[in-house]
Design an enzyme around this catalytic site. Structure first.
Site, PDB file in Angstrom:
ATOM      1  N   SER A 145     -30.805  45.124 -11.608  1.00 44.70           N
ATOM      2  CA  SER A 145     -30.752  46.239 -12.555  1.00 44.70           C
ATOM      3  C   SER A 145     -31.543  47.436 -12.049  1.00 44.70           C
ATOM      4  O   SER A 145     -31.466  48.517 -12.614  1.00 44.70           O
ATOM      5  CB  SER A 145     -31.295  45.800 -13.921  1.00 44.70           C
ATOM      6  OG  SER A 145     -32.611  45.307 -13.765  1.00 44.70           O
TER       7      SER A 145
ATOM      8  N   ALA B 102     -27.659  41.693 -15.087  1.00 48.33           N
ATOM      9  CA  ALA B 102     -26.954  40.569 -14.479  1.00 48.33           C
ATOM     10  C   ALA B 102     -25.982  39.904 -15.453  1.00 48.33           C
ATOM     11  O   ALA B 102     -24.840  39.611 -15.080  1.00 48.33           O
ATOM     12  CB  ALA B 102     -27.962  39.563 -13.947  1.00 48.33           C
TER      13      ALA B 102
ATOM     14  N   CYS C 216     -38.889  31.149 -13.483  1.00 49.22           N
ATOM     15  CA  CYS C 216     -40.289  31.322 -13.090  1.00 49.22           C
ATOM     16  C   CYS C 216     -41.191  31.407 -14.317  1.00 49.22           C
ATOM     17  O   CYS C 216     -42.278  31.962 -14.257  1.00 49.22           O
ATOM     18  CB  CYS C 216     -40.440  32.547 -12.188  1.00 49.22           C
ATOM     19  SG  CYS C 216     -39.889  34.069 -12.946  1.00 49.22           S
TER      20      CYS C 216
HETATM   21  N1  SAH Z   1     -34.539  36.899  -5.925  1.00 47.38           N
HETATM   22  C1  SAH Z   1     -35.540  37.882  -5.587  1.00 47.38           C
HETATM   23  C2  SAH Z   1     -36.633  38.007  -6.609  1.00 47.38           C
HETATM   24  C3  SAH Z   1     -36.158  38.322  -8.003  1.00 47.38           C
HETATM   25  S1  SAH Z   1     -37.336  39.121  -8.968  1.00 47.38           S
HETATM   26  C4  SAH Z   1     -36.102  37.575  -4.218  1.00 47.38           C
HETATM   27  O1  SAH Z   1     -35.742  36.566  -3.626  1.00 47.38           O
HETATM   28  O2  SAH Z   1     -36.907  38.373  -3.730  1.00 47.38           O
HETATM   29  C5  SAH Z   1     -36.383  39.581 -10.340  1.00 47.38           C
HETATM   30  C6  SAH Z   1     -35.488  40.772 -10.121  1.00 47.38           C
HETATM   31  O3  SAH Z   1     -34.680  40.870 -11.285  1.00 47.38           O
HETATM   32  C7  SAH Z   1     -36.152  42.109  -9.965  1.00 47.38           C
HETATM   33  O4  SAH Z   1     -35.704  42.721  -8.796  1.00 47.38           O
HETATM   34  C8  SAH Z   1     -35.717  42.930 -11.186  1.00 47.38           C
HETATM   35  O5  SAH Z   1     -35.459  44.290 -10.881  1.00 47.38           O
HETATM   36  C9  SAH Z   1     -34.447  42.245 -11.551  1.00 47.38           C
HETATM   37  N2  SAH Z   1     -34.032  42.317 -12.957  1.00 47.38           N
HETATM   38  C10 SAH Z   1     -34.786  42.289 -14.071  1.00 47.38           C
HETATM   39  N3  SAH Z   1     -34.012  42.236 -15.163  1.00 47.38           N
HETATM   40  C11 SAH Z   1     -32.733  42.228 -14.728  1.00 47.38           C
HETATM   41  C12 SAH Z   1     -31.462  42.170 -15.365  1.00 47.38           C
HETATM   42  N4  SAH Z   1     -31.346  42.089 -16.680  1.00 47.38           N
HETATM   43  N5  SAH Z   1     -30.365  42.164 -14.593  1.00 47.38           N
HETATM   44  C13 SAH Z   1     -30.446  42.240 -13.257  1.00 47.38           C
HETATM   45  N6  SAH Z   1     -31.608  42.300 -12.600  1.00 47.38           N
HETATM   46  C14 SAH Z   1     -32.733  42.281 -13.324  1.00 47.38           C
END
Ligand code: SAH
Length: 397
Positions: free
Chosen positions: A253, A281, A341
């Site tokens: 996002s 997402a 997490c």
């Molecule tokens: N998989 C990543 C870490 C994910 S951290 C890695 O391996 O490095 C979580 C991520 O989710 C962040 O980048 C944040 O911007 C995103 N995020 C938060 N809420 C979201 C949503 N509703 N839809 C999509 N992405 C989202």
């Protein structure tokens, strides 16, 4: 010096004798006098028997963070230094910290008996987060010990506005020592990543998923990978480099996160095989499903959906919806890597949730691997909540 005593309610003291480090308000019978925020206190049973020494904060949900069960040991510069040195020794023993691009969690809060202190190591630079007021007041000790033990190129103080407010910490992000890096590149699983200390999320890079990225890649045997919540793009890049993915669709996002994914793809010569898509997402997954798209590998790594005990029911519903939307995109035989997490969601609860998703979607789900975080995120045996990361690698029929 006699310490101010905090009395625990009758029948509530067992967890603290068993070395659980968090004393919530509900467990406290009374507090002697009016200790200051950040003051060292002695936690005692209702009968006055000494349990542990800890740090008091009347403004935080966690009223006392217990630090030492040796009642003679003061929470001072020497204790902080000893514990930091135990933490650094562990990483040095199993990792070449001087190697180009070395990256790891150097100090893991409760897991390293320093509740509220988190340090990540990025190619010689440190990202330090202090989430307890008491330790924040002792920032100079922490900084001096880190400089001495690690000799870092620089130490950047990271802050989280929400935590600062909850704890009563007044600070802004800043350089504490050394230089601010123009750019940092770390190396993990033979892939390289940009890390931006000042602008990056959390401490800058999620090194807790290192082994799960590689583990997932092993099951990718072709086709397009959907990497939802991609941040720095690690899952997708591992699927291309170490698995047999042809292409990756990376979803997040946040535009800066997608930009980071693109830069990382470029850095590894994989830019032509990574496409980014911005959106929430759940909405993106639902739309892709409506368009009849399918992906033989789907990765779901959302941010924490449960942040308190009271939020469990709502958060679990969120996980369920997300996983159901992910399942819709998977053909028979597809691989789903799904993560949580949230410290309040145990592995058992998460597996139960995936079982519910299987039932509701009418799919058969086989769990191939039930995994946690990397070893450098050491977990305190007495604080199971610090074992926050769950990662299930599944085959879906
Ligand atoms: N998989 C990543 C870490 C994910 S951290 C890695 O391996 O490095 C979580 C991520 O989710 C962040 O980048 C944040 O911007 C995103 N995020 C938060 N809420 C979201 C949503 N509703 N839809 C999509 N992405 C989202």
């Amino acid at each position: 010096m006699t310490l101010t005593r905090v009395f625990i309610k009758p029948r509530k003291a067992l967890p603290f004798f068993s070395r659980h480090p968090w004393v919530f308000e509900g467990a406290i019978q009374r507090v002697e006098g009016k200790p200051q925020a950040g003051q060292e206190v002695l936690v005692v049973s209702a009968e006055g028997q000494g349990i542990a020494r800890g740090l008091y904060n009347p403004n935080s949900n966690i009223r006392v963070r217990l630090v030492t069960w040796n009642l003679e040991e003061a929470i001072d510069a020497s204790l902080i230094r000893t514990r930091l040195s135990h933490a650094v020794d562990l990483r040095r023993r199993f990792l070449d910290l001087d190697g180009a691009g070395a990256v790891c969690r150097l100090v893991n809060s409760e897991g390293d008996s320093l509740p509220g202190i988190t340090v990540d190591y990025y190619d010689g630079f440190l990202s330090l987060q202090v989430t307890s007021l008491a330790f924040f007041r002792r920032l100079d000790f922490i900084k001096e010990a880190l400089v001495d033990l690690v000799k870092p190129k620089g130490i950047w103080l990271k802050c989280d506005a929400g935590i600062n407010e909850a704890e009563g910490i007044e600070a802004s992000e800043q350089l504490l020592a050394g230089e601010k890096p123009a750019s940092i590149i770390v190396s993990e699983n033979d892939l390289r990543y940009h890390v931006d200390l000042a602008e990056g999320q959390k401490t800058g890079f999620y090194c807790d998923q290192r082994d799960n990225r590689l583990a997932t890649a092993r099951y990718v045997d072709g086709g397009e990978v959907l990497d939802a919540f991609c941040y720095s793009g690690g899952f997708g890049l591992n699927a291309l480099k170490h698995g047999k993915a042809t292409t990756v669709l990376s979803v997040d996002s946040s535009e800066p996160a997608l930009e980071l994914t693109r830069r990382n793809a470029e850095l590894n010569g994989l830019a032509d095989r990574v496409t980014t898509l911005r959106g929430k997402a759940l909405e993106v997954l639902t739309q892709l499903g409506e368009q009849g798209r399918s992906f033989p590998t789907v990765i779901l790594d959302p941010p924490k959906m449960v942040s308190s005990r009271g939020g469990i029911e709502r958060g679990m519903k969120g996980y369920l919806k997300l996983n159901l939307a992910g399942l819709k995109l998977l053909p028979a035989g597809g691989i789903l890597t799904t993560c949580s997490c949230s410290g309040h969601v145990s592995m058992e609860m998460f597996q139960q949730l995936i079982a519910t998703a299987a039932t509701q979607s009418g799919r058969t789900i086989q769990i191939l691997e039930a995994r946690g975080h990397t070893w450098d995120h050491a977990v305190s045996a007495n604080c199971p909540e610090s074992n926050y990361l769950k990662c299930l690698i599944c085959r879906v029929l």
